[in-house]
Write a protein that holds these residues in place. Structure first.
Motif, PDB file in Angstrom:
ATOM      1  N   ASN A 190       3.564  -2.203 -10.921  1.00 43.40           N
ATOM      2  CA  ASN A 190       4.753  -1.752 -11.656  1.00 43.40           C
ATOM      3  C   ASN A 190       5.938  -1.543 -10.718  1.00 43.40           C
TER       4      ASN A 190
ATOM      5  N   ALA B  20      -1.256  -4.779 -19.223  1.00 43.04           N
ATOM      6  CA  ALA B  20      -2.716  -4.798 -19.066  1.00 43.04           C
ATOM      7  C   ALA B  20      -3.377  -5.580 -20.194  1.00 43.04           C
TER       8      ALA B  20
ATOM      9  N   ILE C 152      -4.537  -8.288 -12.061  1.00 45.92           N
ATOM     10  CA  ILE C 152      -4.384  -6.944 -11.495  1.00 45.92           C
ATOM     11  C   ILE C 152      -3.244  -6.232 -12.237  1.00 45.92           C
ATOM     12  N   HIS C 153      -3.515  -4.962 -12.608  1.00 47.79           N
ATOM     13  CA  HIS C 153      -2.461  -4.104 -13.194  1.00 47.79           C
ATOM     14  C   HIS C 153      -2.654  -2.691 -12.651  1.00 47.79           C
ATOM     15  N   SER C 154      -1.659  -2.195 -11.914  1.00 44.59           N
ATOM     16  CA  SER C 154      -1.748  -0.877 -11.277  1.00 44.59           C
ATOM     17  C   SER C 154      -0.342  -0.337 -11.052  1.00 44.59           C
ATOM     18  N   PRO C 155      -0.192   0.931 -10.641  1.00 40.26           N
ATOM     19  CA  PRO C 155       1.136   1.477 -10.331  1.00 40.26           C
ATOM     20  C   PRO C 155       1.869   0.706  -9.238  1.00 40.26           C
TER      21      PRO C 155
ATOM     22  N   GLN D  22       0.822  -1.211   0.000  1.00 43.63           N
ATOM     23  CA  GLN D  22       0.000   0.000   0.000  1.00 43.63           C
ATOM     24  C   GLN D  22       0.856   1.261   0.000  1.00 43.63           C
TER      25      GLN D  22
END
Length: 530
Positions: free
Chosen positions: A113, A92, A107-110, A23
């Motif tokens: 990455n 993505a 799931i694909h998010s900053p 987080q």
């Protein structure tokens, strides 16, 4: 949560141990500073290794196109479906395909990455059993093979070889011409008649190399190089030659130059064959359309086959005539119709009237062939043969149309008319031989005399007119003087009454004025008496 991580060695699936730390995106990099810290967050669950570079290339090309490889599909079905956990993916597009085909939540998010970046930094510590040297070698090999695949690269299609070969061929031609000219001029002092008898340069050098001195021609046999008639002529010319005597050292140097010419010419033929093979391998359709030499020069002029493929047909048509084009634009004259393409066999076959049309059509078809050779996967020359046949048919129609226009109407040939012989007797007119006037000298003299008389009469009339005008002017002057004297007399009388000293001066002025009047009266009386 599971993480799918692709490496050059194979597929790796990691299990995230502490999801709470994910987080904090900004401070996540601190957890991957050392391999020990990284192992506390991520743990390797499964590693599927590639067998060779070809398998790695197939896997990565599928990933780049957004497809799932068979090997990856097996791994995802075996491990991720059993775990019943979401899968973190770097791409993505790939995540969407996995969700569609395997019904797995991706799931694909900053955050993902940043997690991928941390795993990549500590990859050697997180994936056991893979040496760093093996990893770097596999990475380099995959990068090369992947770039070849992306660029459709082939070792046979290296157009830089063509550029170098055609440039060397042109240089060899220039050097050969210089060497042969020097050889003919040098040996011409010793045996000048040989240069006129043997026109072929290579045969000339071979004869020189075999015989040498002029005196040896009588005993030498040149049947392998020359026909019998030419051989006899050479031997006869050697006996009565007007050349100077040359020392043996000079002959040795000339012979050494001859060997150089022969070796260079042999290498030139070898290089030409190499260029033909290269052109048929790299640009077969262009070779069929314009020939190997013109095609190679076009590629060399553009820099590469890909650069040439980017040019328009109008540019390819005048490629090589840039100087003439800019000169025409500057002087506002007609621009050139062809450049390097002029040397193609199709343009050479046409009449001068249709060269512009054929060069334009040939340029259009050649550009299609260039693009097919540059970007197409097929290496056959069927397209070039078909387009060339169309151009040859078009050329025949153009030539036939011209013949029909000369002979008769456009649709049908001219009708043969009955021949009638009409003989006309013509006499010779000698008047056209001389450029001088036809009248005689006597007439010319009479005309000159008449012209002189006319000019004399005109001159006399002009003199008479001038005299009359002078007399009229004199009379006008006299009248003016008489009027002025009368006025002066009246004034003098008035002044004489008032002042006495002025009366003495006045009579002298009054007597001086009428003198010309008296003289003129006397002249008139004499004229009347006569």
């Amino acid at each position: 949560m599971l993480v799918l991580f692709e490496t050059s060695v194979g597929y790796a699936i990691f299990k995230v141990l502490n999801e709470k730390k994910l987080q904090e995106v900004d401070s996540l990099w601190k957890e991957f500073e050392t391999p020990e810290k990284a192992n506390k967050i991520v743990k390797l669950k499964h590693f599927e290794k590639f067998q060779d570079t070809a398998e790695a290339l197939a896997a990565f090309t599928a990933l780049m196109e957004g497809k799932i490889n068979k090997q990856l599909k097996k791994v995802l079905k075996k491990i991720v479906k059993e775990a019943h956990e979401p899968l973190a993916v770097a791409d993505a597009k790939l995540g969407g395909v996995i969700k569609e085909k395997l019904n797995l939540s991706c799931i694909h998010s900053p955050v993902v990455n940043e997690l991928m970046r941390g795993i990549r930094s500590q990859m050697d510590g997180l994936i056991p059993g893979v040496e760093p040297r093996e990893m770097s070698a596999m990475c380099l090999g995959l990068a090369h093979s992947l770039s070849r695949y992306r660029l459709k690269f082939s070792a046979d299609k290296v157009d830089t070889m063509i550029v170098q070969a055609i440039s060397l061929l042109d240089d060899l031609d220039k050097e050969l011409n210089n060497y042969i000219m020097r050889c003919r001029e040098w040996y011409g002092w010793h045996f000048p008649e040989l240069g006129k008898i043997i026109s072929d340069n290579l045969t000339y050098c071979k004869c020189l190399q075999k015989v040498g001195d002029r005196k040896n021609y009588a005993s030498a046999t040149l049947s392998e190089l020359l026909p019998e008639e030419v051989e006899a002529e050479v031997k006869a010319a050697a006996e009565i030659s007007m050349g100077t005597e040359v020392s043996e050292e000079d002959i040795c140097n000339i012979l050494h130059l001859c060997t150089q010419v022969i070796e260079i010419s042999e290498y030139r033929t070898q290089l030409y064959e190499y260029l033909q093979n290269r052109m048929m391998a790299i640009a077969p359709n262009v070779t069929v359309m314009v020939g190997e030499l013109v095609g190679a020069r076009l590629i060399a002029h553009a820099g590469s086959l890909l650069n040439l493929a980017k040019h328009a047909a109008s540019t390819v048509q005048i490629l090589g005539a840039e100087k003439a084009l800019f000169r025409a634009l500057k002087s506002r004259r007609d621009t050139p119709k062809y450049g390097l393409i002029y040397h193609a066999s199709l343009v050479g076959q046409t009449s001068p009237k249709h060269k512009g049309k054929i060069s334009r059509m040939l340029a259009a078809k050649t550009v299609l062939a260039i693009r097919y050779d540059a970007f197409g996967e097929d290496s056959s020359s069927a397209m070039g043969v078909e387009n060339r046949a169309k151009l040859e048919a078009r050329l025949r129609t153009l030539e036939d149309r011209g013949i029909r226009k000369i002979s008769g109407t456009g649709k049908a040939l001219a009708k043969t008319e009955k021949y009638e012989h009409k003989s006309e007797v013509k006499t010779y007119d000698p008047s056209g031989d001389s450029t001088l006037p036809t009248y005689s000298k006597k007439r010319k003299i009479e005309q000159v005399d008449k012209e002189e008389e006319v000019t004399e009469k005109k001159a006399k009339k002009a003199k008479i007119k001038v005299k009359v005008e002078e007399e009229e002017e004199e009379e006008e002057v006299l009248v003016e003087e008489e009027t002025s004297t009368k006025k002066k007399k009246k004034k003098d009388k008035k002044k004489h009454i008032k002042e006495e000293p002025l009366s003495e001066e006045e009579p002298c002025t009054s007597t001086a004025i009428p003198s010309p009047e008296k003289k003129k009266k006397k002249k008139k009386k004499k004229d009347s008496e006569d």
